[in-house]
Design an enzyme around this catalytic site. Structure first.
Site, mmCIF file in Angstrom:
data_model
loop_
_atom_site.group_PDB
_atom_site.id
_atom_site.type_symbol
_atom_site.label_atom_id
_atom_site.label_comp_id
_atom_site.label_asym_id
_atom_site.label_seq_id
_atom_site.Cartn_x
_atom_site.Cartn_y
_atom_site.Cartn_z
ATOM 1 C CE LYS A 1 1.681 5.540 8.388
ATOM 2 N NZ LYS A 1 0.358 5.720 8.954
ATOM 3 C CE1 TYR B 1 -3.559 2.631 0.493
ATOM 4 C CE2 TYR B 1 -2.510 3.155 2.600
ATOM 5 C CZ TYR B 1 -3.440 3.451 1.616
ATOM 6 O OH TYR B 1 -4.246 4.555 1.736
ATOM 7 C CG ASP C 1 5.519 3.412 1.074
ATOM 8 O OD1 ASP C 1 5.808 3.926 2.164
ATOM 9 O OD2 ASP C 1 4.346 3.254 0.681
#
Length: 407
Positions: free
Chosen positions: A256, A137, A228
């Site tokens: 994050k 994702y 990612d």
């Protein structure tokens, strides 16, 4: 009188701007959070929860961590957004390039998904190729391939709102599915711009062989390799999976945990590739890319990670807590497993478990003051005393499952 959940759903699809944050296990689950401190949060009713959701990952040091709060407050006195770069923007870019192995240049955006989009745009411009192979994702903006993950746990074959012509340029592959990836390179020979990969936390150790495979096949086919690192950065290692496994990508995305909850992402890579951004007609630009409060938080976060070995703390305390939770599950016959590494383990229902066992367990955990998620995180503010408190509360939650006849 309407509940908070009802009010949210009246004016917001899903009841939250972040789909995964909308509560589904009320009344045990908090409807809204009022405040957080360290490793604990309190809802609007004043109930306390030992928190392992951590904002779904960004809170790496703890809520209201003093060094970060002080850095934000100090910068706020001098301004937030300006019409020129700030020294802070330069200094944080330099700092990130010093801790991310593959980074020679870095730029800033606000979210991980848009930074992944930026990396994909760079890869296409740099290579002159069109097709993208996606693993895992990579944010809602980039969930475009048939069979792609449209969320961390949801896969669909036809994505509403994505024209077929666009979807045809994106190709989903599973973690460590080397055969499928090789087949894509054969099918779209000479026209693959990049492979973008997000680690599978449940099968993380397979990366020891998978990342070298990706590095080799992309180089062989003149494609770029994009990591990612939105979750893995600052958690499995300060420099993410590229530091952990020792295999560098051409481009990478961190978000994050890099600013302990402040909205910040970076896309970074080799100087040669990143200078694609300076080509005539090429543009990735955002008014808020250099917003100073998030940059100040990022600098304070990195300095804290370096000073106190935060990654080591997360690993040792995660090993302790999740190891004890596994022991509890085995001893009490709970048909739930914790898979993956201690930095971000995943709760998984065992084969043959009663339907809804995970939801029942999470509901019971909320009832006894522990906030969990499918992927749960320890942060730097969790101490062994908090872990032991958590274990005592989860033992009570398991007792509820026994009383309800679920185990």
């Amino acid at each position: 009188m309407q509940s908070w959940n009802e009010r949210l759903r009246a004016t917001m699809p899903h009841g939250s701007s972040t789909t995964s944050k909308a509560p589904h296990l009320c009344p045990e689950e908090p409807e809204v959070i009022a405040r957080g401190k360290g490793c604990r949060v309190w809802d609007e009713k004043g109930r306390e929860f030992i928190d392992y959701r951590n904002g779904l990952g960004p809170v790496s040091l703890g809520y209201c961590y003093p060094a970060v709060m002080e850095a934000i407050a100090k910068q706020m006195e001098n301004g937030i957004v300006f019409g020129h770069p700030t020294a802070l923007e330069c200094e944080v870019s330099e700092l990130l390039c010093s801790v991310i192995p593959s980074a020679e240049q870095a730029r800033f955006l606000k979210t991980g998904g848009e930074a992944c989009s930026a990396a994909i745009r760079i890869a296409r411009a740099y290579t002159g190729h069109d097709h993208i192979i996606q693993i895992g994702y990579n944010g809602w903006l980039n969930s475009l391939a048939s069979g792609a993950k449209v969320g961390p746990r949801e896969t669909v074959q036809r994505i509403p709102g994505v024209p077929a012509a666009i979807s045809a340029l994106y190709h989903a592959a599973g973690w460590n599915d080397q055969q499928t990836i090789a087949a894509y390179f054969d099918e779209y020979a000479g026209n693959v711009a990049a492979v973008i990969v997000s680690a599978d936390y449940q099968r993380f150790d397979e990366g020891r062989a998978f990342y070298p495979f990706l590095r080799e096949i992309t180089r062989k086919n003149n494609a770029l390799l994009i990591y990612d690192e939105i979750v893995t950065g600052f958690r499995v290692a300060l420099g993410g999976v590229q530091e952990y496994f020792g295999v560098n990508p051409d481009l990478c995305v961190f978000a994050k945990a890099i600013a302990n909850g402040m909205p910040l992402s970076t896309y970074a890579g080799s100087r040669e590739v990143m200078r694609t951004c300076e080509r005539p007609g090429f543009s990735i630009s955002s008014t808020y890319g250099g917003e100073t409060l998030s940059l100040a938080a990022c600098r304070a976060t990195i300095e804290t990670f370096q000073k106190y070995d935060v990654v080591g703390h997360i690993r040792t305390h995660g090993d302790y807590l999740w190891g004890k939770v596994r022991e509890l599950f085995r001893a009490e016959g709970v048909p739930i497993s914790l898979s993956g590494i201690s930095a971000c383990p995943t709760f998984v229902a065992d084969a043959g478990a009663p339907e809804g066992i995970l939801s029942a367990f999470f509901r019971a955990a909320y009832r006894h003051g522990v906030s969990l998620y499918n992927v749960s995180y320890v942060n730097f503010s969790h101490q062994y005393t908090d872990c032991d408190d958590t274990l005592a509360r989860l033992a009570e939650a398991v007792g509820d499952l026994h009383r309800e006849g679920l185990i």
